[in-house]
Structures are given as structure tokens and as C-alpha cells.
Design a protein around this motif. Structure first.
Motif: not given
Length: 371
Positions: A12-18
Motif C-alpha cells: 500500500a506504500l506504492f499501489t494506491p499512488q502508482e
């Protein structure tokens, strides 16, 4: 219906703001701008502005930040540095690798360094106090500053877990001659690997930090001192600079989660909860972690695991002085007792309100069974 709630959701560190992050990453890589480039300079300027410091320097990780801060402040072999035993081993290790002696003291009921224990530990060799701003809360800095002033001691802050936390309106990391942060992925501001920073308002300390993190090179490229290779790489700096733009919103989300935990759990008399947001006007907490205490800690942890909820007992369940291989000869009964009771519940911005309610319901169910 059973849910699965990990202690920390790294994806979730990356995927929501991919979609937003990929152009940031590609821009750095397409420019071939990997070390000491404009992205790092921009992040350092923005970080300094955010915390209210004159200087900020990105370094390779939080441990290096501590070592560099200590050495830049003039800590040397023969010096003693007072710090709480309730901290990650890196805090004490940094003092050791700066050549000094770590002196471990008690934490208080807030799980932060206890000023009275600090006062009792001062000797003729004491050179600095290193408060550790744990779990997103800043220590009682007035009391520590009084001790430092009385004995002519430096304050060097380990604020790895407290970026954005404040005491009486002043940011953690900016009280002493230097302060440090960690950008490990699970931190309140995390990158996609290791990263750290040192901040200071002192010109001479800033000069030393600049030299120490980059092989002792000055602005002309000349080697003028022994230094390390500890530069925050440009890719991570660009990510952090991007995330810093929305950092206040991330902090507020953590505070909302803490409010929901407090509302859901405050009636359970056996639990000791962190202070709720805005309960103390002197403290602005960012809730890096949500660390509770329970007299049924181990059984509660097992119960939560069966309900699919990940929890952690910090640092393998030991304070620094309890690691036998390090040969600390000190008794810290309050800290030792606290480590028999402490447990960290999930705390990160990927959690939904329904997740928090599920965790609270599981804890209530445990106590109905336990009583």
C-alpha cells in the motif's frame, strides 16, 4: 466474517499512488540523476522548511543519521551519552560507533525517556542526552533542556519515529544541536528502501554533517576530512519529496485512526492506551505506532492472530539493556515491566474505519472471554 489485517501493508506504500509515482521515478531514471542531484536538494529544502530547521541533509539510513549527528556534534571516545533503553538497538549502536558509551535509563508512563532517570544518570563524563521520540510523540523537552543547561550537555534527538510530531508547537528533531529521522518504508514518511536525514540549526554542525556524509568532500570537491559514504540517493529523495506534499494529510489520517481506537477501546480498564489526539495541548502526536499495554498481552496477541490481525511486540520484546550479548549491567524495572505488557496494534494509512472497528471488536471479544 473474518478479515485479514496485516500489521503493515507494504504494497500500500506504492499501489494506491502508482499512477502518480511512476512519472516521478521515471523522470529521475531517464535523467540518470542518481546521486546528489536537484531532487535531493529540493527535498532537503522542503524538509527543513517543514520542520523549521535551518539545514537538512539526506543520508543513507536512520542509523547513519544518528552516527553522523553524534560525530558532527563532537561526541568522541570517553564521552557518555544518556538514552532510554526503550528504543531500537540502532540508537545505542550509533553512540557505540561514534566511540562513546551509551548510558541507558528508564522510560516513563508515556514510554518516552524519563527526565528523572536522566538526571540521576549524569556523571562527569556525560556529554549529551539523546531523547528518542518514539511512536510519533515528542518527549518532555522542557525538563530535558533544564537538565542539559544545568550540566552543560548537548541534546541530540533520535526522532526516527516522530517526523511532524510537536512539543509546544516545535517539531521533534529541532530542539537540540541536531536531530535525525528515518525514512524506512514503515515510517510515517517512508521511501522504497532505506533513507534518513539529519537536521540542525547550527552552522558548524551542518558543515560537519555535509562532510561526514560524502567522504569528507567540501563544495570544491577537495577532501578536507575523513568522511563516510552515506548519501540519500536521488531516487528515494524524489519519492520522499513527492510524499512530503501530502504528508500533513497522512498525519491527520493517523490521528483519525487513533481517535477511533481510543473511542473503541477506552472503556476496557485493563488496557493502557496512548494519549488521544488533542488530549494534551503541549503535544501534537503523529502516531507512528499505536502501542498499548495489557496485563494479558501474550494471550491477547494470540487471540488477535486467530482473528487475522497482525500485531508486533517491538524489538523482539526486549529493551536494549536486556540483550545479554551487549553486557549492560543495569536494572530498569519500569522498562522491564512495560516490556511484559506492551503490544502494537496496526497503525497506517491503508487501514479503513471498518478495519479499526474489527480490531476493537476482536479486543472486546477477548476481554469478554478473559474476565
Amino acid at each position: 466474517m473474518q478479515k485479514t489485517i496485516p500489521f503493515f501493508n507494504y504494497q500500500a506504500l506504492f499501489t494506491p499512488q502508482e499512477e502518480e509515482l511512476m512519472p516521478v521515478l521515471l523522470n529521475v531514471m531517464r535523467r540518470g540523476a542518481f546521486i546528489l542531484q536537484k531532487d535531493l536538494l529540493e527535498f532537503e529544502a522542503n524538509l527543513a522548511k517543514f520542520v523549521g530547521a535551518k539545514y537538512a541533509f539526506g543520508v543513507a539510513n536512520g542509523t547513519d543519521a544518528l552516527i553522523i549527528a553524534l560525530r558532527a556534534a563532537g561526541i568522541k571516545p570517553g564521552d557518555e551519552v544518556i538514552l532510554p533503553s526503550h528504543t531500537y538497538i540502532a540508537t545505542a549502536a550509533a553512540v557505540h560507533f561514534a566511540g562513546a558509551t551509551p548510558v541507558l535509563v528508564e522510560c516513563g508512563t508515556d514510554h518516552l525517556i524519563d527526565p528523572e532517570s536522566v538526571k540521576a544518570a549524569v556523571t562527569a563524563k556525560t556529554r549529551a542526552i539523546m531523547p528518542v521520540q518514539l511512536n510519533g510523540r515528542t518527549s518532555e523537552m522542557d525538563a530535558l533542556q533544564t537538565i542539559a543547561d544545568e550540566h552543560n550537555l548537548l541534546i541530540i534527538e533520535d526522532a526516527a519515529q516522530a517526523l511532524g510530531s510537536k512539543y509546544k508547537g516545535q517539531c521533534a528533531g529541532t530542539f537540540g544541536i541536531a536531530g535525525t529521522y528515518s525514512f524506512y518504508p514503515a515510517k510515517v514518511l517512508g521511501c522504497f528502501g532505506d533513507g534518513g536525514a539529519v537536521v540542525t540549526n547550527d552552522d558548524a554542525t551542518a558543515e560537519q554533517v555535509s562532510l561526514l556524509r560524502d567522504h569528507g568532500r567540501n563544495e570544491d570537491g577537495d577532501i578536507v576530512a575523513w568522511g563516510l559514504n552515506s548519501r540519500l540517493d536521488n531516487l528515494q529523495a524524489a519519492v520522499l519529496n513527492f510524499k512530503l506534499q501530502t504528508f500533513p494529510q497522512a498525519v491527520e489520517r493517523r490521528r483519525e485512526i487513533a481517535r477511533r481506537y481510543h473511542a473503541g477501546l477506552s472503556e476496557i480498564s485493563d488496557l493502557v492506551l496512548p494519549p488521544s489526539p488533542d488530549s494534551d495541548p503541549n503535544h501534537y502526536d503523529v502516531y507512528q505506532n499505536y502501542e498499548i499495554e495489557s496485563s494479558h498481552r501474550d494471550a491477547l496477541k494470540d487471540h488477535l492472530k486467530k482473528d487475522g490481525i497482525g500485531t508486533i511486540i517491538q524489538w523482539a520484546g526486549k529493551a536494549v539493556h536486556q540483550f545479554e550479548a551487549l553486557k549492560f549491567n543495569v536494572s530498569l524495572p519500569f522498562t522491564e515491566k512495560m516490556f511484559e505488557r506492551c503490544l502494537m496494534l496496526p497503525m497506517n494509512t491503508s487501514l479503513s474505519a471498518e478495519d479499526i472497528d474489527y480490531i476493537c471488536d476482536s479486543i472486546h471479544h477477548f476481554y469478554r472471554l478473559a474476565v
